[in-house]
Design an enzyme around this catalytic site. Structure first.
Site, PDB file in Angstrom:
ATOM      1  CG  ASP A 185      80.807  52.086  67.307  1.00  0.00           C
ATOM      2  OD1 ASP A 185      80.694  52.792  66.294  1.00  0.00           O
ATOM      3  OD2 ASP A 185      81.041  50.861  67.272  1.00  0.00           O
ATOM      4  CB  ILE A 186      75.857  49.734  67.393  1.00  0.00           C
ATOM      5  CG1 ILE A 186      74.806  50.796  67.735  1.00  0.00           C
ATOM      6  CG2 ILE A 186      75.229  48.336  67.459  1.00  0.00           C
ATOM      7  CD1 ILE A 186      73.610  50.810  66.796  1.00  0.00           C
TER       8      ILE A 186
ATOM      9  CD  GLU B 283      78.684  51.194  62.784  1.00  0.00           C
ATOM     10  OE1 GLU B 283      79.703  50.489  62.754  1.00  0.00           O
ATOM     11  OE2 GLU B 283      78.197  51.744  61.767  1.00  0.00           O
TER      12      GLU B 283
END
Length: 378
Positions: A249-250, A292
């Site tokens: 996950d960003i 994301e």
């Protein structure tokens, strides 16, 4: 039988010839006629032999790039053209794309896109009619060509145009004649089914890509990944092998969109996706899971190997975006196949590990607890 007035001058000229020379005139005329018929028959036989070999070669060849080359070289060889190109209509670009050349490198023109009606290639494609002529009639010599004569013809299937072949620089230095145009039209009709098959294969590949690939990142999409993870899960269970699942996950991605806009956000997604793709092993599968978030399935990977790959991706993302504001980093959660009965259990393990990574300050890797195992300390 009445004679036309137009014939009288000819008869008068023949009447002026001494009788002793009439047999010679008849003999020469007969010999010239026979020579013309013989030349036409020889050309017809050569065309038939070439068409037979051409059709057999195209029927066997399933490689599109090689097939394009065969089509162009066969057309060019038959009319003795030393410079040529073949442009295919690309559905995605809605333009002609040059796919093979003779007499000059493809790299010079492969980036060009010719719209229908644009230039001589586009005009021939749009009209569906072949053209031939002298490009230097206006006194301007074209670069890259030895002569000014050309022959450009469409390759059609039904009412649609598939491609355009441009043949230039006749080996003898003169223009292409009507027989050349007739012959290459026949040969183009033989090439059309092969080009139709190539077009259908390209369309099928495009449809398949749209169904399986995320359009923003170029990674597999979630739907395709969920089909594959089921198969990988069952295979690992049957063989008693390890299986790792990485959720990436960003961190604080909303800040990127809020600061720079969604176009910059999409660019960031593509960059991170490229780093994910470059960081995995050759037989691992990565996908954009949503928003994301990315996911990787790693067959036959121990927790140590999975952690090594995850850490490599995390470090590369941190380094790539180190000078960007806001900074871009990723957190990674790893789930390992234990005695879980469902794929959802594997996802849950990885998701809990990702939440632990977020809670511990982000930009870290965590391995989730697996039944029967103690997660390694990181």
């Amino acid at each position: 039988m009445a004679l036309s007035l137009a014939a009288l001058p000819t008869l008068a000229r023949v009447a002026d010839v001494p009788c002793s020379r009439l047999p010679l005139i008849e003999t020469v005329g007969w010999n010239l006629g026979e020579a013309a018929l013989s030349e036409r028959d020889d050309r017809g036989r050569r065309l038939q032999r070439r068409l037979y070999a051409f059709s057999r070669r195209l029927a066997r060849d399933q490689d599109d790039v090689r097939m394009y080359d065969v089509v162009l070289r066969t057309l060019a060889a038959h009319v003795d053209a030393s410079t040529a190109s073949l442009a295919i209509f690309d559905e995605a670009d809605q333009a002609l794309r040059i796919v093979t050349t003779i007499g000059y490198p493809l790299s010079i023109v492969e980036h060009l896109r010719v719209r229908p009606g644009e230039g001589i290639l586009g005009e021939v494609f749009e009209s569906g009619r072949a053209v031939s002529g002298n490009a230097g009639a206006g006194g301007v010599r074209r670069l890259r060509y030895r002569t000014d004569s050309y022959l450009v013809l469409p390759i059609r299937a039904g009412r649609g145009c598939l491609a355009v072949a441009a043949l230039t620089d006749h080996g003898a230095g003169g223009p292409f004649d009507a027989r050349d145009l007739t012959d290459v039209r026949v040969m183009a009709s033989v090439a059309a089914p092969a080009l139709s098959r190539a077009t259908l294969r390209a369309q099928l590949a495009r449809v398949t890509e749209l169904a399986t690939v995320d359009t923003v990142t170029g990674l597999f999409n979630r739907r395709y990944f969920e089909r594959r993870i089921e198969a990988e899960f069952e295979r690992a269970r049957r063989r008693g092998q390890d299986l790792a699942l990485l959720l990436i996950d960003i961190d604080d991605f909303k800040k990127v969109n809020d600061t720079h806009g969604h176009l910059e956000g999409d660019r960031t997604l593509r960059q991170v996706a490229d780093l994910v793709r470059a960081g995995v092993r050759a037989f691992d599968m990565s996908a954009r899971y949503g928003g994301e978030e990315f996911v990787i399935v790693m067959p036959a990977a121990s927790d140590a190997v999975a952690h090594q790959v995850a850490e490599r991706i995390r470090a590369r993302v941190e380094q790539t975006f180190s000078h960007q504001s806001p900074a871009v980093t990723v957190s990674v959660g790893i789930g390992m196949l234990g005695s879980q009965l469902m794929v959802d259990d594997l996802f849950e393990t990885a998701d809990r590990a990702l939440m632990a990574a977020k809670q511990s300050g982000k930009n870290v890797v965590r391995v989730g607890a697996v039944e029967g195992r103690t997660p390694p300390l990181r």
